[in-house]
Motif scaffolding. Structure first.
Motif, short mmCIF file in Angstrom:
data_model
loop_
_atom_site.label_atom_id
_atom_site.label_comp_id
_atom_site.label_asym_id
_atom_site.label_seq_id
_atom_site.Cartn_x
_atom_site.Cartn_y
_atom_site.Cartn_z
N SER A 1 35.99 41.58 34.91
CA SER A 1 34.70 41.20 34.32
C SER A 1 34.32 39.78 34.36
N GLY B 1 25.19 48.96 29.39
CA GLY B 1 25.76 49.80 28.37
C GLY B 1 25.99 51.38 28.63
N THR C 1 32.39 47.66 25.52
CA THR C 1 32.39 46.32 26.15
C THR C 1 33.45 46.19 27.32
N GLN D 1 28.50 39.69 22.00
CA GLN D 1 28.39 39.16 23.44
C GLN D 1 29.64 39.43 24.21
N THR D 2 29.75 40.75 23.73
CA THR D 2 30.88 41.41 24.61
C THR D 2 32.13 40.66 24.63
N LYS D 3 32.52 39.98 23.55
CA LYS D 3 33.96 39.23 23.72
C LYS D 3 34.59 39.91 22.47
N ALA E 1 32.74 50.12 20.40
CA ALA E 1 32.10 49.09 20.89
C ALA E 1 33.17 48.42 21.84
N LEU E 2 34.20 48.20 21.35
CA LEU E 2 35.09 47.79 22.42
C LEU E 2 35.43 48.58 23.78
N PHE F 1 31.25 47.55 30.12
CA PHE F 1 30.12 46.57 30.42
C PHE F 1 30.84 45.45 31.34
N ALA G 1 28.27 45.48 20.18
CA ALA G 1 28.82 44.90 21.33
C ALA G 1 27.87 43.90 21.90
N VAL H 1 33.31 40.94 18.85
CA VAL H 1 32.89 42.24 18.51
C VAL H 1 33.50 42.92 17.16
#
Ligand code: ATP
Ligand code: MG
Lengths: 240, 636
Positions: B171, B34, B25, B232-234, B21-22, B28, B228, B238
């Motif tokens: 980002s 994604g 992220t 919230q892709t933080k 997931a990271l 992203f 992710a 995550v």
């Protein structure tokens, strides 16, 4: 007659106070100029009146009816139309189709019309409306051009044309003169003069005082989310 | 199992989900999409280890390092050769490109290693610790440690090093980062490399734990994708979400139905959206950026020609069964007709309203299963079942639409997740759907004609009858679509596609129209589903996966979006292409197909119809522009 009544309007973004106790009224036929430094909250005020943002507190009465709970499209139905600070158009469509889309509310839907089409008379009525707006905004030469191919000045004018499709009683223009040549500004001014003559009320955000003096009969000066009263005034402009 | 064992197993899954997931992220941050192709890089990691240890006798540890390097390289390739060209075309095109890449890698692996599952032997094979009543496999334990260390290292990298800070700056705001003198290209390459390393590393490290095949890793990455999004892709969130998902999966496996455990991240996401719809909104402001739709040329043939062509086409279609002769070709035409119905519905969303849906195959599945079950369990005949299927599908679509359409830019990702949930539900509601055993014996179509005895069609013998039925439905759907497009609703949909905020400012109730378009597309999907179910007489959840949604979207794009003919040409071309090539070499065909797709996306964004229009320069045409004419193409 009072058209718009804004009472103690506040808006905060995560602690940042964008609007602080803003109150004013607008009468039928008024053309209200709004000036203020960058970040004063002018566009935010427009977003609140048109329903693109919800107020933190305060009331907005349009024709004596509260409108805070209504969605943007419902407010358009009631007669509040707007343009945006950054130019927004249906860029993939022609000038004429932009205006036709602007006349969305004049067109009728329903199952029967969807399945079996609309009558010739209805079609003609829409076309007449489009033609009227095209003439009013002086876009006749570009009718069939793509909106994206227009110069910035004409795009600005087309935005006003699109907003007029909703037959508004109140028109909110966010910096309609910005980024244009003097000639273009002059032409846009002609369009606004024409509109004012039809009795439509307007609010327009503008940084240059000359334009305010030329086209507005009232003035609102904003700074850091507040209305500064009394406001500097010259000539026919009356502060509110 | 006691508490500690749960904790260990949960943490183990969590660390792997967190790692992938990271990676997503990071990507992203630079791509705003994604990157599902990471699912294939997981498999690449696993297979590289398999190949190096099995055929070259390399030690496992060294093989893992090489696998990570390989996955990182491929990831950078994806980013800089493929996504960089697709990104300017929009989020939708990039997402489709990602799925195409996933399929390319997957099929390359199939080509090299086949679908037969393989295994890798761990250096710690069979070794485990037994303490406090739990048993911990040493390999699993090492994976947990390595993954946790990698996450920690990533955190330090992002917060303590110049490069890491640069990545975070890009980002946040790419344009601003550029002015600060940050090399955005290098930074984005680094994000891709790290993500690829994580996905490939996960594949390599988990390879000895279970047998795997080229499809392994896809579900892993899909879950990581959901995680992710929830996070919230933080970074910190995550990791937290990965932990929650890992632990709840273990608990559900132990105390409830094991089949449902895969649903956890997706259900969690859907549930969270109910209470917090703004979760998926990327932009802080309420006003979205202006859409940039490419201009489209208009070359409308003169009326006489239009009528002539239409009559020819209709006559040709009506007589098709007679000169086709071959039952197999008729079968293909029936399938094509069903696809035309599906893609026409999708086109209202993709082409006209500009809100592509990847839940269409799921809705199709709901329609098919409902119709089949109504007939199978309650003995309903065809038309009542079809009506029931439409109703149930509309109900499902209404829920999905109300929940999802507010998400604006994230709608496509949302429908993608919904599509996966539907497939998983079809798999796990075994009492109703028979799960992965498939639903057999769906009654074929019975037509009760007034004055005649009931006509029972045999899908094998009466192909012509089926063909006419599908053709009739197809014409009905095309007619309805054309009416809608020409009506006020069509105007509203185009306005929404061009600029949703502006559409609101002219009085379009955008939410209502988007919902209507989605419901209409769902009704079409249900009709297609019902026809499909009673024609195939056999259903399986895997007929309706997100890959199928992807295929529908591809048919739409390849045929040409926002047109009557595009959604007809697309299915015809794709069904023919796949049939002709699959008989030669199925896997190779899919690879070629995905590569062609990416090329079409880049070089022919208006599809076959757009390409055709360009060729029709000298076609006799109307002098008066049509009512809603997209503007002339400008040569710049
Ligand atoms: N969606 C938002 N989220 C957070 N802050 C916002 C948002 N919109 C506006 N602001 C902030 O509110 C303040 C007022 O903004 P607004 O756009 O109304 O200013 P303005 O008077 O129109 O300025 P300008 O002349 O630059 O257009 C600014 O400080 C701005 O940063
Ligand atoms: Mg402003």
């Amino acid at each position: 007659m009072t058209l718009l009544n804004v009472q103690q309007l506040c808006k905060t973004f995560d602690g940042l106070v964008a609007l602080d106790q803003v109150s004013f009224t607008l009468k039928q036929g008024d053309v209200l100029g709004i000036v203020g430094s960058n970040g004063a909250g002018k566009s935010t005020l427009f977003h609140l009146i048109t329903g693109y943002l919800n107020p933190t507190s305060g009331n907005i009465l349009f024709e004596q009816q509260p409108v805070e709970e209504l969605s943007p499209e419902q407010r358009v139905r009631d007669g509040i139309a707007r343009t945006f600070q950054k130019n927004r158009l249906f860029f993939g469509l022609t000038v004429e189709d932009n205006i036709r889309t602007g006349c969305f509310l004049s067109q009728r839907g329903g199952l029967k019309r969807t399945l079996f089409g609309i009558s010739r008379a209805e079609k003609q009525a829409i076309q007449n409306e489009v033609d009227t707006i095209v003439a009013l905004t002086g876009l006749d030469a570009f009718r069939h051009n793509g909106a994206a191919t227009l110069s910035y000045g004409y795009q600005r004018r087309l935005e006003v044309a699109v907003a007029l499709g909703a037959k508004p009683k109140l028109l909110l223009l966010d910096e309609p003169f910005s980024g244009q040549s003097p000639k273009s500004i002059e032409e846009m001014g002609q369009v606004l003069h024409g509109l004012a003559k039809t009795g439509i009320s307007m609010m327009l955000i503008e940084h240059r005082m000359e334009s305010i003096i030329a086209y507005c009969n009232r003035l609102l000066v904003m700074d850091q989310g507040r209305v500064l009263i009394p406001a500097p005034t010259t000539g026919g402009v009356v502060p509110c | 199992m006691d508490g500690l064992q749960f904790l260990f197993n949960g943490l183990f899954s969590a660390s792997v989900y967190g790692l992938i997931a990271l990676g997503l992220t990071l990507i992203f941050g630079v791509l705003r999409v994604g990157d599902l192709a990471q699912g294939a890089l997981y498999a690449v990691g696993a297979y590289v280890v398999f190949w190096l240890t099995q055929f070259w006798g390399m030690p496992y540890g060294l093989a893992v390092i090489l696998a990570i390097g390989m996955a990182a390289l491929l990831s950078v390739f994806n980013g800089h050769v493929v996504y960089r060209r697709l990104r300017p075309l929009g989020v939708g095109a990039t997402f489709i490109g990602a799925i195409a890449l996933l399929l390319i890698y997957r099929n390359l692996l199939v080509l090299a290693f086949s679908w037969d599952p393989v295994e890798v032997v761990s250096p710690f094979a069979g070794q485990a610790w037994h303490a406090f009543g739990m048993s911990i496999a040493i390999h699993k334990f090492s994976v947990l440690i390595v993954a946790s260390l990698a996450i920690l290292a990533l955190w330090l990298f992002l917060h303590r090093t110049r490069w890491g800070k640069g990545l975070r700056a890009v980002s946040q705001n790419e344009a601003a980062a550029l002015t600060l003198g940050i090399n955005a290209k290098a930074v984005s390459a680094m994000a891709f490399a790290l993500a690829g390393a994580f996905a490939g590393g996960a594949g390599a490290l988990l390879a000895p734990l279970w047998p795997f095949d080229p499809g392994s890793g896809t579900l892993f990455v899909l879950k990581a994708f959901a995680i992710a999004v929830i996070g919230q892709t933080k970074l910190r969130r995550v990791i937290l979400v990965a932990g929650v998902v890992g632990l709840s999966e273990v608990l559900i496996q132990a105390y409830w139905h094991a089949e449902f455990s895969d649903l956890v991240p997706f259900v969690l996401l859907a549930g969270l959206l109910m209470v917090k719809p703004q979760l998926l909104s990327v932009e802080a402001e309420t006003l979205s950026p202006i859409s940039t739709t490419a201009p489209r040329p208009i070359r409308i043939p003169a009326r006489g020609w239009q009528i002539l062509l239409t009559v020819c086409a209709v006559v040709a279609l009506l007589t098709l069964p007679y000169w086709l002769g071959n039952a197999f070709w008729l079968h293909l035409m029936i399938l094509t007709g069903i696809f035309v119905i599906l893609v026409s519905g999708l086109d209202l969303l993709t082409g006209y309203a500009g809100i592509p849906s990847l839940a269409q195959a799921g809705l199709w599945g709901i329609g098919a299963y409902t119709s089949a079950l109504l007939a199978l369990r309650w003995g309903w005949t065809f038309f009542p079942s079809l009506g029931g299927a439409v109703l149930v599908t509309l109900l499902a679509a209404w829920g999905i639409g109300v929940l999802g359409l507010r998400l604006r830019k994230r709608w496509t990702s949302f429908t993608f997740i919904i599509g996966i949930v539907i497939t998983l539900l079809l798999e796990s509601l075994t009492n109703l759907t028979k799960g992965t055993h498939g639903l057999v014996g769906v009654p074929s179509i019975e037509l009760a004609l007034p004055g005649l005895e009931t006509l029972k069609l045999n899908p094998f013998r009466d192909k012509a009858a089926y063909f006419y039925l599908v053709l009739g439905m197809m014409f009905l759907v095309l007619w309805l679509k054309q009416r809608v497009v020409g009506s006020r609703m069509g105007l509203a949909l185009v306005a929404i596609r061009e600029d949703e905020d502006l559409a609101k400012s002219v009085g379009v109730a955008t939410d209502r129209y988007k919902l209507r378009a989605f419901l209409l597309s769902a009704a079409f999907a249900a009709v297609a589903g019902s026809l499909y179910a009673h024609y195939l007489t056999y259903l399986h959840p895997h007929l309706f996966t997100f890959v199928q949604s992807f295929n529908l979207f591809v048919m739409n794009v390849v045929g040409g979006a926002a047109s009557l003919l595009g959604p007809v040409l697309g299915p015809v071309a794709l069904v023919l292409f796949s049939e002709l090539t699959h008989s030669i070499h199925a896997t190779l065909a899919e690879i070629v197909f995905s590569v062609l797709l990416i090329l079409v996306l880049i070089y022919l964004p208006r599809g076959m119809v757009g390409g055709g229009r360009r060729l029709m320069k000298y076609w006799p045409r109307k002098t008066v522009p049509p009512p809603l004419s997209p503007k002339e193409e400008v040569v710049s």
